[in-house]
Write an enzyme that holds these catalytic residues in place. Structure first.
Site, PDB file in Angstrom:
ATOM      1  N   ARG A 233       2.724  29.713 -35.883  1.00 56.85           N
ATOM      2  CA  ARG A 233       2.914  29.831 -34.438  1.00 56.85           C
ATOM      3  C   ARG A 233       3.203  28.435 -33.881  1.00 56.85           C
ATOM      4  O   ARG A 233       2.626  27.444 -34.342  1.00 56.85           O
ATOM      5  CB  ARG A 233       1.661  30.403 -33.759  1.00 56.85           C
ATOM      6  CG  ARG A 233       1.499  31.905 -33.917  1.00 56.85           C
ATOM      7  CD  ARG A 233       2.573  32.691 -33.150  1.00 56.85           C
ATOM      8  NE  ARG A 233       2.434  34.130 -33.249  1.00 56.85           N
ATOM      9  CZ  ARG A 233       3.110  34.927 -34.083  1.00 56.85           C
ATOM     10  NH1 ARG A 233       3.986  34.404 -34.938  1.00 56.85           N
ATOM     11  NH2 ARG A 233       2.944  36.232 -34.074  1.00 56.85           N
ATOM     12  N   HIS A 281      12.732  32.568 -34.585  1.00 55.14           N
ATOM     13  CA  HIS A 281      11.597  33.443 -34.944  1.00 55.14           C
ATOM     14  C   HIS A 281      12.073  34.665 -35.752  1.00 55.14           C
ATOM     15  O   HIS A 281      11.883  35.810 -35.337  1.00 55.14           O
ATOM     16  CB  HIS A 281      10.831  33.896 -33.674  1.00 55.14           C
ATOM     17  CG  HIS A 281       9.426  34.360 -33.983  1.00 55.14           C
ATOM     18  ND1 HIS A 281       8.362  34.133 -33.161  1.00 55.14           N
ATOM     19  CD2 HIS A 281       8.919  35.051 -35.045  1.00 55.14           C
ATOM     20  CE1 HIS A 281       7.263  34.652 -33.689  1.00 55.14           C
ATOM     21  NE2 HIS A 281       7.585  35.219 -34.839  1.00 55.14           N
TER      22      HIS A 281
HETATM   23  N1  LIG Z   1       7.359  33.599 -38.127  1.00 53.13           N
HETATM   24  C1  LIG Z   1       7.215  34.880 -38.376  1.00 53.13           C
HETATM   25  O1  LIG Z   1       8.190  35.641 -38.431  1.00 53.13           O
HETATM   26  C2  LIG Z   1       5.840  35.434 -38.641  1.00 53.13           C
HETATM   27  C3  LIG Z   1       5.726  36.731 -39.145  1.00 53.13           C
HETATM   28  C4  LIG Z   1       4.450  37.228 -39.403  1.00 53.13           C
HETATM   29  C5  LIG Z   1       3.328  36.445 -39.163  1.00 53.13           C
HETATM   30  N2  LIG Z   1       3.478  35.179 -38.675  1.00 53.13           N
HETATM   31  C6  LIG Z   1       2.297  34.326 -38.438  1.00 53.13           C
HETATM   32  O2  LIG Z   1       1.609  34.132 -39.666  1.00 53.13           O
HETATM   33  C7  LIG Z   1       0.212  34.155 -39.401  1.00 53.13           C
HETATM   34  C8  LIG Z   1      -0.572  34.412 -40.679  1.00 53.13           C
HETATM   35  O3  LIG Z   1      -0.399  35.748 -41.099  1.00 53.13           O
HETATM   36  P1  LIG Z   1      -1.286  36.380 -42.277  1.00 53.13           P
HETATM   37  O4  LIG Z   1      -0.940  37.810 -42.331  1.00 53.13           O
HETATM   38  O5  LIG Z   1      -1.129  35.590 -43.528  1.00 53.13           O
HETATM   39  O6  LIG Z   1      -2.759  36.142 -41.691  1.00 53.13           O
HETATM   40  P2  LIG Z   1      -4.168  36.230 -42.456  1.00 53.13           P
HETATM   41  O7  LIG Z   1      -4.053  37.164 -43.613  1.00 53.13           O
HETATM   42  O8  LIG Z   1      -5.195  36.471 -41.418  1.00 53.13           O
HETATM   43  O9  LIG Z   1      -4.350  34.765 -43.066  1.00 53.13           O
HETATM   44  C9  LIG Z   1      -4.622  33.648 -42.271  1.00 53.13           C
HETATM   45  C10 LIG Z   1      -4.968  32.474 -43.165  1.00 53.13           C
HETATM   46  O10 LIG Z   1      -5.213  31.340 -42.342  1.00 53.13           O
HETATM   47  C11 LIG Z   1      -6.492  30.808 -42.658  1.00 53.13           C
HETATM   48  N3  LIG Z   1      -7.107  30.210 -41.472  1.00 53.13           N
HETATM   49  C12 LIG Z   1      -7.299  30.761 -40.256  1.00 53.13           C
HETATM   50  N4  LIG Z   1      -7.931  29.899 -39.432  1.00 53.13           N
HETATM   51  C13 LIG Z   1      -8.138  28.776 -40.157  1.00 53.13           C
HETATM   52  C14 LIG Z   1      -8.766  27.540 -39.882  1.00 53.13           C
HETATM   53  N5  LIG Z   1      -9.296  27.276 -38.675  1.00 53.13           N
HETATM   54  N6  LIG Z   1      -8.820  26.621 -40.862  1.00 53.13           N
HETATM   55  C15 LIG Z   1      -8.305  26.887 -42.081  1.00 53.13           C
HETATM   56  N7  LIG Z   1      -7.703  28.041 -42.415  1.00 53.13           N
HETATM   57  C16 LIG Z   1      -7.616  28.978 -41.454  1.00 53.13           C
HETATM   58  C17 LIG Z   1      -7.299  31.983 -43.137  1.00 53.13           C
HETATM   59  O11 LIG Z   1      -8.421  31.540 -43.884  1.00 53.13           O
HETATM   60  P3  LIG Z   1      -9.402  32.610 -44.628  1.00 53.13           P
HETATM   61  O12 LIG Z   1      -8.596  33.070 -45.830  1.00 53.13           O
HETATM   62  O13 LIG Z   1     -10.567  31.830 -45.003  1.00 53.13           O
HETATM   63  O14 LIG Z   1      -9.640  33.707 -43.647  1.00 53.13           O
HETATM   64  C18 LIG Z   1      -6.250  32.722 -43.977  1.00 53.13           C
HETATM   65  O15 LIG Z   1      -6.132  32.143 -45.250  1.00 53.13           O
HETATM   66  C19 LIG Z   1       0.085  35.256 -38.337  1.00 53.13           C
HETATM   67  O16 LIG Z   1      -1.105  35.089 -37.603  1.00 53.13           O
HETATM   68  C20 LIG Z   1       1.305  34.998 -37.480  1.00 53.13           C
HETATM   69  O17 LIG Z   1       0.983  34.095 -36.445  1.00 53.13           O
HETATM   70  C21 LIG Z   1       4.704  34.670 -38.415  1.00 53.13           C
END
Ligand SMILES: NC(=O)c1ccc[n+]([C@@H]2O[C@H](COP(=O)([O-])OP(=O)(O)OC[C@H]3O[C@@H](n4cnc5c(N)ncnc54)[C@H](OP(=O)(O)O)[C@@H]3O)[C@@H](O)[C@H]2O)c1
Length: 318
Positions: A233, A281
């Site tokens: 983000r 995006h």
């Molecule tokens: N650009 C695009 O087209 C697109 C598309 C889809 C998603 N996204 C973005 O990608 C993000 C991630 O998606 P996801 O499905 O992979 O989410 P997810 O499964 O919830 O994974 C988030 C990861 O970030 C880590 N994390 C969160 N807060 C943290 C912190 N304060 N310090 C260190 N690590 C932290 C989490 O740690 P833990 O493993 O310990 O929980 C986890 O490993 C979404 O929230 C969205 O904003 C972008």
């Protein structure tokens, strides 16, 4: 014998009529046994009885008007806006975890990592200058790609990068074990990861903790000449600090798919910066059919077991 029909699934989203019709058609195809109705088509009684809302950028007032919801299922993977708009009294928020989206994101991470590894920004510049100047080839196995976030998307990206021969390290909130990935947690872990990575890929959710995480101090910890890919983000990276780090040559390039404000303002310095690749995006868009299949599976499990799918933890914000 009498059957009790389940309450309709409520579809709530701020979008144009054509997009809503597409979503309704795709969701109905994935869940033929369910009745799916747009929020506006239901009377107040039906709204009170609703158990599940399927949402895409909904009006928060619509969600608040359904007081019996067991959960709200988002059609997006990033839910920071929904979490913020619905507030602490919201029903559990289930975000989209779609293996097909993870595959598409992993493909994008690999593609843009190769773009940097094969020096495409430099060759594009050289072409504009009509300059013939081969650069040394960098083998993937000599490069470390550091993933910020090892969740659904980060883990898929890690395995794709490993398959392509890159060395992979990753940072997450809780300790993680992933085959062949050097993993880090905590403040010091982040410093260590930033210092050793040739390419940093941000796949973090936007939360109170990650907002502004990559500002001047953290960018200065990155390996000199390293590159940044932000697919998480926009507000996780401090835009002005990133431009400074690129201007003074500490960072070689940034590939940005997400921004503080989208669409990106035509006046943004990112557009014309030679060290920045701007993407609108597009790295891992929600696919209607696969998203509907994920929702269908979660709804059916809930109907059978009453179990609410894994949802956002209010304290963590994701
Ligand atoms: N650009 C695009 O087209 C697109 C598309 C889809 C998603 N996204 C973005 O990608 C993000 C991630 O998606 P996801 O499905 O992979 O989410 P997810 O499964 O919830 O994974 C988030 C990861 O970030 C880590 N994390 C969160 N807060 C943290 C912190 N304060 N310090 C260190 N690590 C932290 C989490 O740690 P833990 O493993 O310990 O929980 C986890 O490993 C979404 O929230 C969205 O904003 C972008």
């Amino acid at each position: 014998m009498s059957f009790v029909l389940p309450e309709p699934l409520v579809f709530a989203g701020r979008m144009d009529a054509a997009e809503e019709a597409s979503w309704l058609a795709t969701l109905r195809l994935a869940m033929p046994a369910e009745t799916i109705a747009p929020f506006r088509a239901l009377d107040d009684d039906a709204r009170q009885r609703a158990e599940i809302a399927i949402v895409a950028n909904p009006d928060p007032a619509d969600i608040a008007a359904m007081r019996g919801l067991a959960f709200v299922h988002s059609l997006w993977a990033g839910v920071e806006r929904l979490v913020g708009e619905l507030g602490p009294a919201a029903p559990p928020i289930v975000r989209l975890v779609d293996p097909s989206m993870s595959r598409v994101m992993a493909e994008a991470v690999l593609a843009w990592t190769h773009y940097l590894q094969r020096d495409m920004p430099a060759y594009a510049r050289q072409q504009r200058e009509r300059r013939w100047a081969p650069l040394p080839y960098r083998k993937p196995e000599t490069m470390i790609v550091g993933l910020l976030g090892l969740g659904a998307l980060g883990a898929a990206a890690a395995s794709r990068l490993l398959d392509a021969g890159f060395r992979v390290a990753g940072w997450s909130r809780s300790p993680k074990t992933l085959p062949q990935v050097e993993t880090f947690t905590g403040e010091d872990g982040l410093s260590a990861l930033l210092a050793k990575s040739d390419v940093i890929v941000c796949l973090l959710p936007l939360t109170a903790e990650t907002r502004g995480l990559l500002g001047a101090r953290r960018l200065a910890e990155m390996k000199p000449g390293a590159a940044l890919i932000n697919f998480g983000r926009g507000p996780i990276v401090v835009a002005t600090d990133l431009i400074e780090a690129l201007d003074d040559g500490r960072l070689s390039h940034a590939v940005l798919d997400v921004f503080d404000e989208e669409p990106l303002d035509p006046a943004s310095p990112f557009w014309a910066h030679p060290g920045v690749t701007v993407l609108p995006h597009i790295t891992a868009p929600t696919d209607y059919a696969t998203a509907a299949a994920v929702v269908a599976s979660n709804v059916s499990n809930f109907r059978l077991s009453g179990r609410i799918p894994q949802h956002v933890e209010a304290a963590r914000g994701y």
